[in-house]
Write a protein that holds these residues in place. Sequence first.
Motif, PDB file in Angstrom:
ATOM      1  N   ASN A 237       0.807  -1.217   0.000  1.00 34.18           N
ATOM      2  CA  ASN A 237       0.000   0.000   0.000  1.00 34.18           C
ATOM      3  C   ASN A 237       0.841   1.268   0.000  1.00 34.18           C
ATOM      4  O   ASN A 237       0.466   2.266  -0.632  1.00 34.18           O
ATOM      5  N   TYR A 238       1.995   1.225   0.658  1.00 34.71           N
ATOM      6  CA  TYR A 238       2.879   2.381   0.586  1.00 34.71           C
ATOM      7  C   TYR A 238       3.385   2.566  -0.840  1.00 34.71           C
ATOM      8  O   TYR A 238       3.412   3.680  -1.371  1.00 34.71           O
ATOM      9  N   ALA A 239       3.767   1.463  -1.477  1.00 35.70           N
ATOM     10  CA  ALA A 239       4.275   1.542  -2.849  1.00 35.70           C
ATOM     11  C   ALA A 239       3.216   2.044  -3.817  1.00 35.70           C
ATOM     12  O   ALA A 239       3.532   2.631  -4.851  1.00 35.70           O
ATOM     13  N   ASN A 240       1.933   1.837  -3.479  1.00 36.31           N
ATOM     14  CA  ASN A 240       0.833   2.288  -4.336  1.00 36.31           C
ATOM     15  C   ASN A 240       0.505   3.773  -4.199  1.00 36.31           C
ATOM     16  O   ASN A 240      -0.237   4.324  -5.007  1.00 36.31           O
ATOM     17  N   ASP A 246      -5.313   8.721  -2.622  1.00 36.35           N
ATOM     18  CA  ASP A 246      -6.396   8.857  -1.645  1.00 36.35           C
ATOM     19  C   ASP A 246      -6.488   7.678  -0.666  1.00 36.35           C
ATOM     20  O   ASP A 246      -7.414   7.608   0.138  1.00 36.35           O
ATOM     21  N   GLN A 247      -5.543   6.752  -0.726  1.00 34.23           N
ATOM     22  CA  GLN A 247      -5.548   5.669   0.253  1.00 34.23           C
ATOM     23  C   GLN A 247      -4.571   5.979   1.386  1.00 34.23           C
ATOM     24  O   GLN A 247      -3.491   6.508   1.169  1.00 34.23           O
ATOM     25  N   GLY A 248      -4.997   5.699   2.608  1.00 37.53           N
ATOM     26  CA  GLY A 248      -4.145   5.883   3.776  1.00 37.53           C
ATOM     27  C   GLY A 248      -4.030   4.578   4.539  1.00 37.53           C
ATOM     28  O   GLY A 248      -4.917   3.726   4.484  1.00 37.53           O
ATOM     29  N   ILE A 249      -2.944   4.422   5.263  1.00 39.30           N
ATOM     30  CA  ILE A 249      -2.670   3.202   6.031  1.00 39.30           C
ATOM     31  C   ILE A 249      -3.040   3.412   7.485  1.00 39.30           C
ATOM     32  O   ILE A 249      -2.761   4.477   8.064  1.00 39.30           O
TER      33      ILE A 249
END
Length: 354
Positions: A237-240, A246-249
């Motif tokens: 998800n970080y690489a994306n 708009d995505q957060g972890i």
Amino acid sequence: MSRPLRMPLTACLGTLSLAAALTACGASAADPNAKEITVYSADGLKSEKGDGFYDKVFKDFEKKTGIKVNYVESGSGAAVQRLARERANTKADIVVTLPPFIQQADGKGLLDAYRPKGSDRVAAADKDPNGKWTSVVNNYFCFIYNKKELKKAPRTWADLADGKFKDKLQYSTPGVAGDGTAVLIKAMHDFGGQGPAMAFLKKLQANNVGPSSSTGQLAPKTDKGELLVANGDVQMNYANMKSMPDQGIFFPAAKPGAKPSTFALPYAAGLVKNAPHSANAKKFLDYLLSEDVQKEVSAIGGGFASRTDIKATDANATALAKIMDGVEVFRPDWSDIDKNLDTYVTAWKTATGS
């Protein structure tokens, strides 16, 4: 580093059709002297654009050694299932998969012992004491949320059961996807056992869109707002993030007031038993754990080096450290999970009606 959605490309070097890929990968097993290897791997390290960690590693390895890497991608559980089906006619040389599936592969007698050069620098918890597998990229389980629609990330598991997430929440299938299985592992840890975890997941099912064999398919849906919450892992998800801003972890806490928590979910590599190109495979495992490649884990792959002597200082490493700041990391009982995984998955299916 920009790497878009990890997708089930299931191809040799990502350039052939599925049928051609399977034919080519299978044909290589007939010639033990061929300058090639076949890698069965969980998704997450190869980019659709060709600029991911695997993309660079495969290219550089072939340039350095003349050995071509044939690549077949799937979910973690699917990779092990395929190895088991092909036991009488082994096609893969190396398998890379997430826990508990690497332990499952070992338990099924699908791996040979090999300690790659540099594995002495990998923490004991991140490798098999008998040399059957070694972590090559460290990683952590996480959830993701749509930052545009939600001003703040959900804090706890209980927050995810809120009615506003109905048909806006999805997690990948336990027993099939490594990250999906991780949902079960974290829930059982946070809720204090199988019973209370399944009771919660039964309640959460009211919001769940349904099964997904690939965790990577959930990231673009979350980024677009089709989903508000999904599961994932930090590396992927970080690489994306550059292509999906708009995505957060986030890491849900067990209860209000508790620290957010997670556990290590590394990509672990093992030499396949009766590998048709064993000598070439050993060279590749050595290469994966070399200092130069381990330094690229964060810079290129957006993950965490497996070697403890590698202290990455690149921009990605700094950002990843910030994501993990204040997050409590627990260690699952992998021997218990390996032994009882089928029981836990069956309990999940019963609880959720899946």
